[in-house]
Scaffold this motif. Structure first.
Motif, mmCIF file in Angstrom:
data_model
loop_
_atom_site.group_PDB
_atom_site.id
_atom_site.type_symbol
_atom_site.label_atom_id
_atom_site.label_comp_id
_atom_site.label_asym_id
_atom_site.label_seq_id
_atom_site.Cartn_x
_atom_site.Cartn_y
_atom_site.Cartn_z
ATOM 1 N N LEU A 5 57.286 21.295 26.623
ATOM 2 C CA LEU A 5 56.373 22.292 26.054
ATOM 3 C C LEU A 5 54.992 22.208 26.706
ATOM 4 O O LEU A 5 54.384 23.243 27.026
ATOM 5 N N ALA A 6 54.503 20.985 26.910
ATOM 6 C CA ALA A 6 53.190 20.813 27.533
ATOM 7 C C ALA A 6 53.191 21.352 28.963
ATOM 8 O O ALA A 6 52.208 21.952 29.415
ATOM 9 N N THR A 7 54.295 21.151 29.675
ATOM 10 C CA THR A 7 54.391 21.676 31.035
ATOM 11 C C THR A 7 54.335 23.195 31.031
ATOM 12 O O THR A 7 53.652 23.813 31.869
ATOM 13 N N CYS A 8 55.025 23.819 30.095
ATOM 14 C CA CYS A 8 54.966 25.281 29.976
ATOM 15 C C CYS A 8 53.541 25.745 29.684
ATOM 16 O O CYS A 8 53.058 26.730 30.272
ATOM 17 N N ALA A 9 52.873 25.031 28.785
ATOM 18 C CA ALA A 9 51.502 25.416 28.429
ATOM 19 C C ALA A 9 50.555 25.260 29.613
ATOM 20 O O ALA A 9 49.675 26.100 29.842
ATOM 21 N N THR A 10 50.734 24.192 30.393
ATOM 22 C CA THR A 10 49.841 23.996 31.538
ATOM 23 C C THR A 10 50.137 24.976 32.659
ATOM 24 O O THR A 10 49.225 25.356 33.405
ATOM 25 N N VAL A 11 51.387 25.384 32.797
ATOM 26 C CA VAL A 11 51.705 26.438 33.774
ATOM 27 C C VAL A 11 51.004 27.733 33.380
ATOM 28 O O VAL A 11 50.462 28.461 34.225
ATOM 29 N N ILE A 12 50.995 28.028 32.082
ATOM 30 C CA ILE A 12 50.300 29.224 31.591
ATOM 31 C C ILE A 12 48.804 29.114 31.861
ATOM 32 O O ILE A 12 48.162 30.069 32.304
ATOM 33 N N ALA A 13 48.241 27.922 31.587
ATOM 34 C CA ALA A 13 46.820 27.717 31.855
ATOM 35 C C ALA A 13 46.517 27.886 33.340
ATOM 36 O O ALA A 13 45.511 28.497 33.723
ATOM 37 N N SER A 14 47.392 27.362 34.191
ATOM 38 C CA SER A 14 47.207 27.495 35.635
ATOM 39 C C SER A 14 47.313 28.945 36.066
ATOM 40 O O SER A 14 46.551 29.418 36.919
ATOM 41 N N GLN A 15 48.256 29.664 35.485
ATOM 42 C CA GLN A 15 48.420 31.075 35.827
ATOM 43 C C GLN A 15 47.173 31.872 35.476
ATOM 44 O O GLN A 15 46.746 32.751 36.236
ATOM 45 N N ALA A 16 46.572 31.549 34.348
ATOM 46 C CA ALA A 16 45.356 32.257 33.947
ATOM 47 C C ALA A 16 44.235 32.020 34.952
ATOM 48 O O ALA A 16 43.484 32.944 35.298
ATOM 49 N N VAL A 17 44.127 30.786 35.464
ATOM 50 C CA VAL A 17 43.081 30.479 36.437
ATOM 51 C C VAL A 17 43.356 31.164 37.770
ATOM 52 O O VAL A 17 42.448 31.691 38.416
ATOM 53 N N ILE A 18 44.607 31.167 38.201
ATOM 54 C CA ILE A 18 44.968 31.823 39.458
ATOM 55 C C ILE A 18 44.683 33.321 39.373
ATOM 56 O O ILE A 18 44.095 33.915 40.288
ATOM 57 N N SER A 19 45.095 33.942 38.271
ATOM 58 C CA SER A 19 44.821 35.366 38.080
ATOM 59 C C SER A 19 43.319 35.622 38.058
ATOM 60 O O SER A 19 42.843 36.634 38.589
ATOM 61 N N GLY A 20 42.567 34.696 37.444
ATOM 62 C CA GLY A 20 41.117 34.840 37.420
ATOM 63 C C GLY A 20 40.522 34.777 38.815
ATOM 64 O O GLY A 20 39.582 35.507 39.135
ATOM 65 N N ALA A 21 41.075 33.912 39.671
ATOM 66 C CA ALA A 21 40.592 33.827 41.053
ATOM 67 C C ALA A 21 40.862 35.135 41.796
ATOM 68 O O ALA A 21 40.032 35.581 42.597
ATOM 69 N N PHE A 22 42.018 35.751 41.537
ATOM 70 C CA PHE A 22 42.304 37.055 42.142
ATOM 71 C C PHE A 22 41.268 38.085 41.701
ATOM 72 O O PHE A 22 40.736 38.848 42.510
ATOM 73 N N SER A 23 40.981 38.122 40.407
ATOM 74 C CA SER A 23 40.043 39.114 39.863
ATOM 75 C C SER A 23 38.627 38.897 40.393
ATOM 76 O O SER A 23 37.936 39.846 40.767
ATOM 77 N N VAL A 24 38.182 37.627 40.415
ATOM 78 C CA VAL A 24 36.841 37.328 40.913
ATOM 79 C C VAL A 24 36.721 37.720 42.380
ATOM 80 O O VAL A 24 35.699 38.270 42.815
ATOM 81 N N SER A 25 37.768 37.463 43.158
ATOM 82 C CA SER A 25 37.745 37.818 44.582
ATOM 83 C C SER A 25 37.636 39.328 44.757
ATOM 84 O O SER A 25 36.877 39.809 45.614
ATOM 85 N N ARG A 26 38.390 40.077 43.952
ATOM 86 C CA ARG A 26 38.315 41.534 44.075
ATOM 87 C C ARG A 26 36.936 42.035 43.667
ATOM 88 O O ARG A 26 36.387 42.947 44.304
ATOM 89 N N GLN A 27 36.351 41.449 42.628
ATOM 90 C CA GLN A 27 35.000 41.846 42.239
ATOM 91 C C GLN A 27 34.003 41.539 43.354
ATOM 92 O O GLN A 27 33.108 42.336 43.639
ATOM 93 N N ALA A 28 34.150 40.374 43.997
ATOM 94 C CA ALA A 28 33.241 40.015 45.086
ATOM 95 C C ALA A 28 33.361 40.978 46.256
ATOM 96 O O ALA A 28 32.364 41.335 46.892
ATOM 97 N N VAL A 29 34.579 41.424 46.543
ATOM 98 C CA VAL A 29 34.775 42.430 47.598
ATOM 99 C C VAL A 29 34.087 43.727 47.217
ATOM 100 O O VAL A 29 33.369 44.343 48.021
ATOM 101 N N ARG A 30 34.262 44.157 45.978
ATOM 102 C CA ARG A 30 33.660 45.409 45.516
ATOM 103 C C ARG A 30 32.132 45.352 45.597
ATOM 104 O O ARG A 30 31.477 46.347 45.886
ATOM 105 N N LEU A 31 31.571 44.179 45.339
ATOM 106 C CA LEU A 31 30.117 44.033 45.339
ATOM 107 C C LEU A 31 29.557 43.676 46.711
ATOM 108 O O LEU A 31 28.353 43.490 46.856
#
Length: 655
Positions: free
Chosen positions: A320-346
């Motif tokens: 269960l903890a591994t599943c939760a940490t994969v979810i936490a990691s996915q949120a950070v990876i997705s956040g890096a994608f979003s921040v990168s796109r915002q930086a490109v836009r700006l």
């Protein structure tokens, strides 16, 4: 590559950032009821902070060769510090205050910087400071994005050492395998698996609470740790020890920034409901339970989280903890994608290839370059540090730096937009800023033990972002000299009577002030002009979204019957830059736009940048800019142009 020359790819076709400002016509749209949105928030927003109990308490008691001891005074002091840190920084600062400062419904340090820029009025200095802080915050976020997946997954898999000590040697290979799989599946998108994130995290937070309650019941005196007097007493009796402990206590609030960064996905109310109803109580119960366990069994400090569970439940808890940490990691990876796109836009990063992985959600994106750079960095971290407790020494600086930057930007915004009284500003600065400065100072002691890592990543990213912005402006200025004014060129075309050929030619170009080089080259070499000529400029506004009805502006360029028109498309930094779709959207706005978007020809101006002797940038920055430009997404890819109907015409400019 050689530094003599490189293809710009899209340096000047990238949208020019506009003046910051809110878009009053676009409310944040959130589909689904309150329950569904709160469930989704549990899966995405609270993944990082929700997995902190795996390593936060353990790190506190192992920091600086076990400077914090499992005595009642230290244990009560630690649990009090954790509880009040979560309460002040997460509950009061973010949930109560920061969530109110949204940029057209969107959050995050770069969105807040753009928001501050929008309310800075005529103060160019304040606007520049805001954007500089935003760049620094985004740079620190990339450091956090490297460490979070590594420490989260390793801390979960290390539960195998508690349940089955003989499996200690396979912890690192299993962690690497899990993260390798996670990064590989990014290209297909996570929207299908994402539907399970909410229910899994509900189960996770429920488990956190259930694990803590029996130990609290066995030692109810641990509830005394909720009193702030124990945190104060801890500092008074053992000031140095408490100060060092603060360097690890900050791990309990990692992920707090996600509350703000993801407000656009779920809205303020669902995030607050999820936090107060489940996340906050579950975290509090688990931290109290770990404290009670340590008071009863001081040897449990080696891994207090997994020792909360009975022996038969430890292996299922690892899963269960591994599943939760994969979810936490996915949120950070997705956040890096979003921040990168915002930086490109700006305008702070070169155009990147962005692939949408969902036909329903625009926020579901995949950025290959960012994905594989993160993957490589995470692998290096795991191989070098090899355990979560060693990684914890590198964790914290990026988090505390981002917290301080957010507080600073918020105070500037509250001053200029909300016109807060001075006493409010001073109180917020003392309470939040004081706590965060203490966190930062405590983490500075870890620099030589790995804390240099996020600072190095942040320094590299800040250098890249500022170099790209400066180089883009320099190349744009040089390009303007070569292109010449567009009105003069149109006048010359009409005066010379250039022969017209059937069809529509579209020229992506950053501005209507100058003539596209591809248009000049087409006329000079082919001596013809299409019967319809559309110059398309895409302008990024410093708001996340621009409503369709407010996007398009038509300019006939002084002549209403010559078939030449300029189309300005205003888009938010979260909107998709898809020129064929923009042309379909603009059809009918004027006679020149009455055409089939599936038959037009696209002409791109590709600039070959060569390093020259011109002042303005140092040699190493010029080389870096040329390398970035060479590896940027092509204009055809960036603007989603059909390759079989796209013509590229080149020119050279010295940097």
């Amino acid at each position: 590559m050689t530094d003599g020359k490189a293809a710009d790819r899209a340096a000047e076709l990238a949208p020019e950032p506009a003046v910051a400002g809110r878009n009053p016509h676009h409310p944040a749209a959130h589909s689904g009821g309150l329950f569904g949105l709160a469930l989704g928030a549990l899966g995405i927003v609270f993944g990082d902070i929700g997995t902190s109990p795996l390593y936060a308490v353990q790190t506190v008691f192992s920091i600086d060769n076990h400077a914090v001891s499992p005595t009642p005074g230290d244990v009560y002091g630690v649990v009090s510090l954790i509880f009040w840190s979560v309460t002040l920084i997460v509950t009061v600062k973010y949930v109560s205050f920061i969530l109110r400062a949204d940029n057209d419904g969107e959050g995050g340090v770069m969105a807040l910087a753009a928001l501050v820029r929008g309310v800075s009025g005529s103060s160019a200095r304040l606007a520049s400071i805001a954007l500089a802080l935003g760049v620094l915050g985004a740079s620190l976020f990339y450091g956090d994005s490297l460490i979070t997946p590594a420490i989260s997954v390793l801390s979960a898999v290390e539960g195998l050492e508690v349940a089955r000590p003989e499996l200690a040697q396979v912890v690192l290979p299993i962690g690497i395998a899990i993260l390798t799989l996670l990064f590989m599946v990014q290209r297909w998108g996570t929207h299908q698996v994402g539907r399970l994130f909410g229910p899994v995290m509900v189960l996770w937070f429920g488990t956190l609470a259930v694990l803590g309650v029996p130990h609290i019941a066995a030692r109810p005196s641990v509830l005394l740790g909720l009193s702030p007097t124990y945190a104060v007493s801890f500092f008074a009796v053992h000031p140095l020890t408490a100060f060092l402990a603060m360097g690890a206590v900050v791990l309990a609030i990692t992920g707090a920034e996600a509350l703000y960064a993801d407000v656009g996905h779920f809205g303020r109310r669902p995030i607050r409901v999820a936090w107060f109803v489940l996340a906050f109580p579950a975290l509090t119960l688990n931290y109290l339970g770990q404290a009670a366990l340590i008071l009863n069994d001081p040897h449990a400090v080696d891994n207090p989280f997994y020792r909360l569970a009975p022996g038969w439940a430890q292996l299922p808890l690892v899963v269960l903890a591994t599943c939760a940490t994969v979810i936490a990691s996915q949120a950070v990876i997705s956040g890096a994608f979003s921040v990168s796109r915002q930086a490109v836009r700006l305008g702070y990063l070169p155009p990147l290839t962005v692939r949408h992985t969902s036909t329903q959600e625009s926020g579901q994106i995949y950025v290959p370059a960012v994905n594989w750079l993160l993957f490589g960095g995470v692998l290096v971290l795991m191989v070098v540090f090899r355990s979560s407790d060693r990684l914890a020494t590198a964790y914290g600086l990026a988090v505390t730096g981002t917290l301080l930057l957010t507080t600073t930007l918020f105070l500037i915004y509250a001053t200029n937009a909300w016109h807060w009284a001075r006493w409010k500003l001073v109180l917020v600065a003392i309470v939040f800023g004081g706590a965060e400065l203490t966190f930062l100072a405590a983490n500075l002691t870890k620099i030589v033990h790995g804390g240099w890592l996020p600072l190095l990543v942040a320094a590299v990213m800040a250098t890249v972002m500022t170099t790209w912005q400066r180089g883009r402006r320099t190349v744009t200025a040089r390009r303007v000299e070569v292109e010449g004014p567009l009105p003069d060129f149109v006048e010359k075309l009409n005066a010379d009577g250039i022969p017209r050929v059937p069809g529509t030619a579209v020229f992506p170009h950053p501005t209507k002030e100058t003539a596209p080089l591809a248009l000049r080259s087409n006329v000079e070499f082919n001596h013809v002009l299409h019967e319809r000529v559309v110059i398309v400029s895409v302008q990024s506004e410093n708001v996340p979204h621009v409503p369709p009805g407010d996007r398009m502006t038509i300019d006939q360029l002084g002549h209403t019957a010559d078939g030449i028109v300029h189309l300005l498309a205003r888009l938010g930094f979260q909107d998709d830059h898809h020129i064929p779709d923009l042309l379909r959207e603009s059809r009918g706005l004027c006679e020149e736009l009455e055409f089939d978007a599936d038959t037009v020809l696209y002409f791109l101006s590709q600039i070959i940048i060569e390093r020259g002797p011109q002042p303005g940038m140092s040699t190493w920055r010029k080389r870096l800019f040329i390398a970035l430009a060479h590896n940027a997404a092509t204009p055809a890819t960036y603007f989603k142009l059909p390759l079989d109907r796209t013509v590229v015409m080149g020119s050279r400019i010295e940097l």
